[in-house]
Each structure stands twice: as C-alpha cells, then as structure tokens.
Design an enzyme around this catalytic site. Structure first.
Site, PDB file in Angstrom:
ATOM      1  CB  SER A  77      14.865 -14.986 -17.011  1.00  0.00           C
ATOM      2  OG  SER A  77      15.663 -15.590 -17.982  1.00  0.00           O
ATOM      3  CG  ASP A  84       9.320 -18.735 -19.946  1.00  0.00           C
ATOM      4  OD1 ASP A  84       8.946 -19.016 -18.788  1.00  0.00           O
ATOM      5  OD2 ASP A  84      10.508 -18.805 -20.308  1.00  0.00           O
ATOM      6  CG  HIS A 111      12.786 -19.827 -17.364  1.00  0.00           C
ATOM      7  ND1 HIS A 111      12.424 -18.988 -18.402  1.00  0.00           N
ATOM      8  CD2 HIS A 111      13.890 -19.259 -16.819  1.00  0.00           C
ATOM      9  CE1 HIS A 111      13.269 -17.977 -18.477  1.00  0.00           C
ATOM     10  NE2 HIS A 111      14.162 -18.116 -17.519  1.00  0.00           N
TER      11      HIS A 111
END
Length: 712
Positions: A647, A218, A83
C-alpha cells in the site's frame, strides 16, 4: 452465482497470452532483469538499486512501519495512500475541523502538521551475509540452531560500523537458507501536507474493497524534515525539508494496455513455495473455517446496522475490519481453485522428484506432517477467530491476561495505562446486547464444528445459537466485562479509572466473572489439546520446508527464484492489463471520473461525492489531466505481484517515472500470496493523472505542483 469452473474450462483469447511467468517480489539486489527487459523495461537494474550512487531506491521508503511511500520532489515531499495516512489525518481532526470529512491542504510549508512518532525508513544498502550467520551451524537443528543463528546475528550487527542515525538489521530469506543485512536510515520528523476528503480518498469504502472496477483517490501527502545537515532528527521547528538523493518524476502520459510497469515497496508476507499439501489444507480447511465464523458475525452485525443508524456509525470500522480478511479469504479460495493451484504444485513436485529423487522423502515428510497437524490447525483456525469476531470474548481474554499478569507480578504502571487505553478504545463502540448475539453465533459454530476432543467440558451446551443468547444475557448481568456488574463503585462503562482504583478487589471480582470463566474454560482446552501439538508439528514442517526450498533451488536450474515477502524492500513487475476473471466477465484496465459519478449516492458514507468535484465534472474542467478519451483516468490495473505492505508503493513505467500509486488487489486474484497467476492476479493503482488533477483542480494546491517534475 460464483463460477466454479476450473482454468481448463475457461477459453482465454489470444490477447490474454502471458510472457510473464512467476510474478515475484524480487530483492532489488537480485532482480530478474532479463524478464523485466523482455516485458519492456528500458532502464537497468543499477538504475533501480545502486548503493554507491543515487538510484530509484533512494526515493522509496517504508512509511510508519507498515506501508510504503515515495519521494516526489527535491524538497522531501512524500506520496502514500490515504488509508496509510488515515490515523494521522484523524489525529488532527476535531468536530470543529474534521479533516477526514473536509480534507486538508497546507497553504505553505509553515502550515504542514507534525505527526509525533511517525517515521520513514530508507534502505541505504543490502548485503548477503549467509556465511557469517550460518557459521558453525552444521549439524544443528531446532533450538540449538536457532540459538546459534541468533548469536551470529547479534555478533554481526555489533561488528558493523554505521552512522549514529543508521541501524543494521538481518533478515532470513528462503526459509533460513540465506540471510541479508540491511542498513536503514530512519527519519522522524514527518509532517502532513495534504489529503483529499475521505469521500475521494475512501470512495467506495467497504463495498468496493478488493473489488474492480474501483474509483478511489486513495492518496495523501507528507513531507520529510531533517536537520540543517540533511540528517535525521527529532521534530524541531528549526528542521528543514529533506533534500533527497533521488525523487521520482511524475508522468501524466496516457497509459496503454500492455505498457510495462514495476512496483517498488515493502510487501508484508507471501508463501509462494508451499507444498501442494499445504495449499490444499488452506483452500479446503483453514480458510473456509475462518470464513464461516466471519459469515455469521457479519450477518448479525449487518442486520442491526441496516435498521439502526447509530449502530451503523458505531460499528462501521469493526465491520470493515472483519469483512476485509473475510472477503480476501473468499477470493483466495476461489482463485486457488480456479487457477488449479494444488494440481500445478503436485505436477511441479513430481517434476522435481524426476530430476532429484531425494526430494520424494521431503515431500512425503511434509505430507505426513501436514496431515497429522490438520485437525489441530483446523481447531486453531476456529479458536483464533473467536476473539477476533466477538468483542465480549476479546475483552474476556484481555481481562484474563491482566489477572494472570497481576498474579505473576509482571503488571506495572505503564502496563496499566496501556491496558486502560485499550479497554477504552473497545468500550467506546461496544454494544453488549449486539455483541451477545455475535458471541452466541460464534460459540455455536465453535461447539458444532470442533471435534469433541477439542471442546472443554460443558461447551457442548452452546451448540444452539438462540439458546446461547439467553445464557449470555444471564452471564452479562453478573459481568464486569459487559459493564453491568459494579466493582470499586463503578462499571467499565462509567469510569475505567475508578474500576482500577483497587486492583486487588478488581482481580478478585474478575476471577468470579462468568464470562471470563467461560473464556478461561475455552482457552484452557485449547492450550491443553492443541497449542503444543500444532506448534511442535509446525517446527517439523518449518525444518522440512527449509530443506524443500533448498532442494527446489538446487534442482530447478531453469527457474529464477525470489524469496517470499517479509516486509523488506522488493520489486515486482508486470504489464498494464484488464482481466477476464470469470466466464463472460471482462474488465477493462482503467476507470474514469465518469465512473465516480455513476456510483454517486448523495449523502452515502461510501459513495458521496464532494460538490466541487461534481462541479469540475459537470464543467469538464480537466486541464492537462484528461486522456485521449476526454475523461480523467482514476484507477488502473496491472499484473504486478503485490500484497499487504505494498500500500502506497510507487508504480513506475519503463523509464522509472511515477505513473500510479498502488493501493489494492482485485478480489479474483488474492490467492497471489500463495499462488501468483498472471491470468488472474491484478494490482490496483491510483492514476497519477487523477492524483495531480485532485491536487491542482480540486484542492487548488498548485504550489505543490511547482516542486514536482511532471512529464507531460
């Protein structure tokens, strides 16, 4: 049904006792080394951050200004989240070559794809510069203090001698009680190396967002390129792969519950030191207000998306954006209640007062300021959500600002290009009829929930959502915003460039647009009744919070403090652990490939699975990536204290080896931005076994494995 039980009513087994106390996003120069070693760390603080020689910090970068990434080979190979790289993967995708759907893996370095504008930042050094920045500030407050701090900061930065590829920035910590200077090296040639298809990289998508158990791969891979001297350079075909001072070895050893881990990255923002009154207002007033606006928005969108596939596709990204914070805030409120955050903070404040009676005056001042600010803060919460949910109001706000800028003479050709691009992005997925229903609902909520003194004249007639639809549809017939009114021979839907061909006539028409007039009426009331009041009270709160922070650090000698996150390099640590978030609910600490297949829904945009991954699963072709259970671990949880910006952060073991890739938090612990509690707070990571399994077995990109140092 969501449990409303307080922490005191939950019986925790002995296995859930925690040695970890505060969590924390620790500056790498001021680590809580003793607790880290008590929890199992085998390396030293110097191994993590040492400006004089290679250390782990030389493998951790801020990726493209918002995420984190890490160097995993001696040739500048970067690992971050899917992402985080999503926009870049998307930018290389076409209808004929859809990299988002199909994935992408370069066959060699020549096949790696450049990404103009993408940067990564290394932190070369960190120094405390509090004396220099606060020099001459004694007795100053408010604007005078801010001006002197700004002057001192600019003088300090100007005095620093750095290389032409370096820059110095100064950051405030502990609410302005301390300041630190960062030497940053920015690399500008970053190329896409590989990414799994989004059916792996986004598996679970919106439904599983903030949720455990997760089964998401991810991750994506990039590479840093440098000039022939290994220094930062703009993109050039003559650039070569960057040779790092340090890169992370990758461990694929089995993980066990209670294994020590730490996460190294760039967390965005936390507020761990707020007084009890502030947490109470967030929990009981502002979060519920924002949740309520998004409740009605998501309900309207969901009803249409379930019955119309074209709308579902068009609105999936918007729905996910709105639902992301909505889901987080719900978890935050539940977590604050369940962890008894307000009660604990009240107890802590009384403990501080017993040691230092002067703190009572500060707490009393904060209580008074927050209570005085409360109605204005609540109105701000409702008001700020209007354009975030209703695109019609967002467009009205944008066009209103455009008119103001033109009238003020501050709108130029560059501004116009950016403005038209922004409008085009909204209009390509905008359904005015559907958004009228959203707008009708949020206006009804605003008119009903807001105190009368905050409402503009005439808005009281918008309290009925059903009646609002007819009113808004009537407005739409004469509105440029909705694309139904013609200006300069075109509509906003048909030809944006033609609409802006004659700006004078456009501005004149916009001033008479009924939807813009509606927005200006709402905005005008907010500015006149709320904005200055909430801002001035916030300045008072900020000053008191600075005093309160200083008093906490001076009074509580038993506690080791860390500064709130502010997008600077931090270390957080904890243990691999499952959770018992609610009564009779127990989660294990890891998920497996078998769980991916359990969630598999053929053709579904969230839970489809690539055919090759199904084949690997059916054949149990797992190679060295299976664990002792015989399955491939996919995700795992730990008690690391993370937030947005983490992240893509590396999760490391006791020896500094990469064992996971951080990408999310567990819903029940999202209150950790305000009140970290190791009983409930869990970060979610992709297991390195799954990452390498996908690279090796699924993508057949074994040439990349040859660059890595893999610990088996």
């Amino acid at each position: 049904m969501k449990s409303k039980l307080l922490l005191s009513a939950i019986l925790l087994p002995a296995a859930m006792a925690f040695a970890q106390q505060y969590g924390g996003m620790w500056m790498p120069t001021e680590l809580n080394e003793k607790e880290m070693k008590d929890l199992g760390m085998k390396i030293s603080a110097k191994d993590i951050f040492d400006p004089s020689k290679a250390s782990i910090k030389d493998a951790v970068v801020q990726f493209d200004g918002g995420c984190t990434a890490e160097v995993i080979s001696g040739q500048g190979l970067l690992l971050t989240n899917h992402h985080c790289g999503y926009d870049n993967i998307q930018s290389h995708s076409t209808v004929e070559n859809d990299l988002l759907t199909n994935g992408f893996w370069a066959k060699n370095m020549e096949g790696e794809l450049p990404n103009p504008g993408v940067t990564v930042d290394f932190i070369a050094d960190i120094k405390e510069v509090t004396p220099q920045i606060l020099a001459g500030t004694d007795g100053l407050t408010g604007a005078a203090l801010d001006a002197k701090v700004k002057q001192n900061t600019e003088a300090y930065i100007a005095s620093q001698k750095v290389e032409n590829y370096q820059k110095v920035t100064v950051k405030s910590m502990y609410y302005g009680n301390k300041y630190y200077a960062y030497v940053i090296e920015t690399y500008k040639d970053i190329r896409l190396v590989g990414a799994p298809p989004q059916s792996i990289g986004k598996f679970g998508s919106d439904t599983d967002n903030w949720v455990w158990p997760r089964h998401t791969g991810d991750f994506s891979m990039f590479r840093i390129y440098a000039d022939k001297n290994n220094k930062p350079a703009e993109y050039s075909k003559d650039n070569v792969p960057y040779k790092p001072k340090h890169f992370l070895p990758i461990s694929i050893k089995d993980k066990q519950e209670n294994d020590f881990t730490f996460v190294f990255g760039f967390p965005g923002r936390t507020t761990e030191y707020l007084p009890a009154i502030a947490v109470e207002k967030i929990m009981n007033e502002t979060d519920p207000a924002m949740i309520s606006v998004r409740d009605v928005t998501l309900k309207v969108l969901d009803e249409k998306m379930r019955t119309d596939n074209a709308t579902r596709i068009k609105y999936s990204s918007k729905y996910a954006r709105i639902a992301n914070s909505w889901k987080k805030w719900i978890g935050e409120v539940e977590g604050l209640k369940k962890s008894n955050a307000v009660g604990k903070k009240q107890q802590y404040e009384q403990s501080l007062i017993s040691k230092n009676p002067q703190i009572k005056a500060t707490i009393d001042g904060l209580n008074k300021a927050y209570n005085e600010q409360a109605p204005y803060a609540l109105n701000r919460a409702y008001y700020s959500e209007l354009p975030r949910n209703a695109e019609t109001l967002a467009l009205a706000s944008l066009f209103s600002s455009y008119v103001e800028a033109v009238d003020n003479g501050t709108f130029n050709a560059k501004s116009l290009d950016g403005f038209k691009t922004r409008l085009s992005e909204i209009y390509k997925d905008y359904e005015s009829d559907l958004d009228a229903k959203v707008t009708a609902q949020v206006l009804a909520l605003y008119a009903t929930k807001s105190a009368p003194q905050f409402l503009p004249s005439g808005l009281e007639k918008f309290k009925d959502a059903k009646a609002n639809v007819a009113v808004l549809e009537n407005y739409a017939k004469n509105s440029i915003i909705t694309g139904q009114a013609n200006v300069n021979g075109a509509t906003t839907y048909s030809d944006i460039n033609k609409v802006f061909a004659d700006q004078a006539s456009l501005v004149k028409a916009l001033k008479n647009d009924p939807l813009i007039q509606l927005w200006n009426n709402i905005k005008g009331a907010y500015v006149s009744t709320t904005h200055s009041k909430v801002t001035s009270l916030q300045a008072d709160i900020d000053a008191l919070q600075k005093t309160f922070m200083a008093q906490q650090m001076a009074t509580d000698k038993d506690r080791k403090f860390f500064p709130d996150a502010n997008s600077t390099l931090r270390v957080t640590y904890g243990k691999v652990k499952g959770s018992n978030p609610r009564d009779a609910v127990s989660y294990g600490y890891k998920t497996n490939l078998a769980g991916v297949m359990e969630k598999y829904v053929p053709g579904d945009y969230e839970f489809d699975v690539p055919k090759k991954l199904i084949s690997l699963y059916n054949a149990k072709d797992y190679g060295i990536y299976k664990d002792k259970t015989g399955d491939v671990p996919v995700n795992f949880t730990a008690t690391n204290h993370t937030t947005g910006g983490n992240s893509g952060s590396p999760a490391l073991d006791a020896y500094g080896n990469l064992v996971g890739l951080n990408f999310d938090r567990q819903w029940e612990g999202t209150m950790s931005d305000i009140n970290y509690d190791p009983k409930f707070s869990r970060n979610i990571m992709v297991d390195t076994k799954y990452i390498l399994f996908i690279v090796d077995k699924f993508a057949d990109a074994k040439w990349l494995l040859n660059e890595m140092k893999i610990i088996k």
